[in-house]
Design a protein around this motif. Structure first.
Motif, PDB file in Angstrom:
ATOM      1  N   GLU A 438       9.696 -12.206  59.953  1.00 15.29           N
ATOM      2  CA  GLU A 438      10.474 -11.425  60.924  1.00 15.29           C
ATOM      3  C   GLU A 438       9.566 -10.756  61.940  1.00 15.29           C
ATOM      4  O   GLU A 438       9.815 -10.794  63.154  1.00 15.29           O
ATOM      5  CB  GLU A 438      11.305 -10.376  60.175  1.00 15.29           C
ATOM      6  CG  GLU A 438      12.152  -9.502  61.086  1.00 15.29           C
ATOM      7  CD  GLU A 438      12.927  -8.443  60.324  1.00 15.29           C
ATOM      8  OE1 GLU A 438      13.763  -7.757  60.947  1.00 15.29           O
ATOM      9  OE2 GLU A 438      12.692  -8.277  59.107  1.00 15.29           O
ATOM     10  N   GLN A 441       7.933 -13.342  64.377  1.00 15.14           N
ATOM     11  CA  GLN A 441       8.860 -13.794  65.410  1.00 15.14           C
ATOM     12  C   GLN A 441       9.045 -12.732  66.491  1.00 15.14           C
ATOM     13  O   GLN A 441       9.114 -13.051  67.687  1.00 15.14           O
ATOM     14  CB  GLN A 441      10.207 -14.149  64.765  1.00 15.14           C
ATOM     15  CG  GLN A 441      10.150 -15.410  63.923  1.00 15.14           C
ATOM     16  CD  GLN A 441      11.378 -15.608  63.063  1.00 15.14           C
ATOM     17  OE1 GLN A 441      12.127 -14.662  62.779  1.00 15.14           O
ATOM     18  NE2 GLN A 441      11.607 -16.839  62.624  1.00 15.14           N
ATOM     19  N   GLN A 442       9.087 -11.482  66.093  1.00 15.36           N
ATOM     20  CA  GLN A 442       9.200 -10.399  67.070  1.00 15.36           C
ATOM     21  C   GLN A 442       7.985 -10.336  67.990  1.00 15.36           C
ATOM     22  O   GLN A 442       8.105  -9.911  69.141  1.00 15.36           O
ATOM     23  CB  GLN A 442       9.360  -9.059  66.348  1.00 15.36           C
ATOM     24  CG  GLN A 442      10.678  -8.903  65.605  1.00 15.36           C
ATOM     25  CD  GLN A 442      10.714  -7.664  64.736  1.00 15.36           C
ATOM     26  OE1 GLN A 442       9.701  -6.978  64.550  1.00 15.36           O
ATOM     27  NE2 GLN A 442      11.875  -7.363  64.165  1.00 15.36           N
ATOM     28  N   THR A 446       5.981 -18.709  66.832  1.00 10.43           N
ATOM     29  CA  THR A 446       6.938 -19.688  66.332  1.00 10.43           C
ATOM     30  C   THR A 446       6.658 -19.862  64.849  1.00 10.43           C
ATOM     31  O   THR A 446       5.559 -20.282  64.462  1.00 10.43           O
ATOM     32  CB  THR A 446       6.777 -21.036  67.053  1.00 10.43           C
ATOM     33  OG1 THR A 446       7.007 -20.849  68.459  1.00 10.43           O
ATOM     34  CG2 THR A 446       7.765 -22.053  66.504  1.00 10.43           C
ATOM     35  N   VAL A 447       7.642 -19.522  64.023  1.00 12.80           N
ATOM     36  CA  VAL A 447       7.407 -19.431  62.580  1.00 12.80           C
ATOM     37  C   VAL A 447       8.126 -20.546  61.845  1.00 12.80           C
ATOM     38  O   VAL A 447       9.319 -20.785  62.043  1.00 12.80           O
ATOM     39  CB  VAL A 447       7.861 -18.072  62.026  1.00 12.80           C
ATOM     40  CG1 VAL A 447       7.629 -17.992  60.523  1.00 12.80           C
ATOM     41  CG2 VAL A 447       7.126 -16.939  62.741  1.00 12.80           C
TER      42      VAL A 447
END
Length: 450
Positions: A438, A441-442, A446-447
């Motif tokens: 999380e 991504q913030q 790109t996860v």
């Protein structure tokens, strides 16, 4: 608060002539000259030295700086302590954002280097005289400052993984010192059965380094960064779960005690033999000798247990390097200082004796006098032979994330909860991965999660 420490040259020139001669002879080793390259900054002279600023929280590092300036009159080093760890890194980041105001050189733990390297805040030392760093320092630490062909720091100290253990506790339980983790679990049962107040070791719910150390040894690759933004997280891999399931067994079986590393209670437990082993970086010896000196002769050091018979892989716990900021106007001079401080024989002796740091150069670990010294606290054991074995066998594929401090900060709320609640560490790993994903991504990564 910023603490500035300067020592005037006139004061230092009163050193005995013999000592100065030794310093001059050794001063050129392991350092590069500031050639005044187009982006490396102007070259100083003895009459008109270049001044560089060094940020460090090491308490007695001025002693080593003084030795440098004795042999490098063309460079003045101004030492400033602007805080420890995160406090210093925040000030560096503020300077990077502002485009000025940072130091030329800074002390930085290995896990923090990638974040500053990724944003372009650190100079590539290979462009400023540091191209021989891979040949000068141990591969186990070079891998922590190198990204591709770029080198973003000079290794200063490190913590090859070892196991300190109480001989009296093992003798009382009638068990041999374990060489594998399976034997370690067997020893845990025997020690606790012989005395319910004794445990093989402790689990600290807030100590992410314990998980890092285990995953590193297993070459678990819990995170992989491709390029600058493609991140893969895999805390559910077979290797990761092997670590989690193993420690679940000891934790749920009541064979470990929960304790906070570094607390007064924890040191009491070590001192009284309630905790029988400490798997940690080699630097743990400094903590034992400093806080539980009454235990002299009771402790020994052994290699970190391995997972399977015939394995040799180890890992690390702790360590730091010296970095040069890209915004520095004196990158060549700064690199000269960083290299000398961490590789010159006189400097290495100073860091070892005045700071208690474990050197990172190949030369130091090939020196019989260093390796064969008998450590009185450990019953006269040649402990550095064990350290050297671990250093040689340290897995070199481990990488820190560009936001590793955040990863460590949410460990207690995820994996730590599983430790304290004696629930599944695998579930704790899953929760840890979710928090990391999380956040990443913030931050624009790109996860991918496996």
């Amino acid at each position: 608060m910023t603490t500035t420490h300067r020592t005037h040259r006139a004061r230092r020139l009163t050193a005995p002539a013999a000592a100065l001669t030794l310093l001059v002879l050794a001063g050129c080793g392991g350092s590069s000259t500031d050639d005044g390259g187009s982006d490396g900054g102007p070259t100083g002279t003895a009459d008109d030295p270049v001044e560089i600023t060094f940020w460090s929280w090491l308490p007695d590092i001025q002693t080593t700086i003084d030795l440098f300036e004795e042999t490098h009159p063309e460079i003045d080093v101004k030492l400033e302590n602007v805080g420890v760890g995160t406090d210093q890194y925040t000030k560096i980041q503020n300077a990077v954002d502002a485009g000025s105001g940072g130091p030329d050189v800074a002390h930085m733990t290995y896990d923090a280097i990638p974040s500053f390297a990724l944003t372009g805040a650190l100079a590539d030392l290979a462009q400023h005289g540091g191209e021989d760093i891979p040949d000068t320092f141990l591969p186990a630490v070079v891998s922590l400052v190198q990204q591709g062909d770029a080198i973003y720091g000079v290794p200063q100290d490190f913590g090859p993984g070892v196991m300190y253990y109480r001989t009296d506790v093992f003798d009382a339980a009638g068990v041999e010192v374990p060489t594998t983790w399976a034997e370690y679990a067997t020893a845990a049962e025997a020690i606790h059965a012989g005395d319910p107040n004794r445990y093989i070791t402790y689990l600290d719910p807030g100590l992410a380094d314990a998980a890092y150390m285990g995953l590193w040894q297993l070459d678990a690759a819990p995170w992989t960064l491709e390029g600058e933004s493609d991140l893969t997280l895999d805390l559910g891999s077979e290797a990761s779960l092997r670590w989690a399931d193993y420690w679940d067994g000891l934790n749920h079986g009541g064979l470990t005690i929960e304790s906070v590393q570094g607390s007064d209670e924890w040191f009491r437990q070590l001192g009284e033999g309630q905790i029988a082993t400490w798997v940690v970086g080699a630097w743990g010896l400094q903590a034992l000798t400093g806080v539980v000196p009454q235990n002299e002769g009771l402790w020994r050091v052994a290699p970190m247990p391995v997972w399977d018979d015939g394995d040799t892989a180890t890992s690390q716990f702790g360590g730091s390097g010296t970095v040069v900021l890209e915004q520095s106007e004196h990158k060549d001079a700064a690199t000269t200082f960083a290299l000398w401080m961490n590789s010159d024989p006189v400097a290495v002796e100073s860091l070892k004796n005045d700071q208690g740091l474990l050197p990172t150069t190949n030369a130091a670990w090939e020196d019989p006098a260093f390796l064969d010294e008998e450590i009185a606290y450990l019953g006269g054991q040649q402990a550095r032979q064990v350290f050297a074995e671990s250093a040689r066998n340290s897995v070199t594929t481990w990488r820190w994330l560009p936001f590793q401090p955040y990863v460590g900060s949410v460990y207690k709320d995820t994996v730590g909860q599983a430790i304290s609640g004696k629930t599944s560490l695998a579930d704790g790993f899953a929760a840890w991965q979710d928090r990391v994903a999380e956040y990443a991504q913030q931050q624009g990564f790109t996860v991918t999660t496996d």
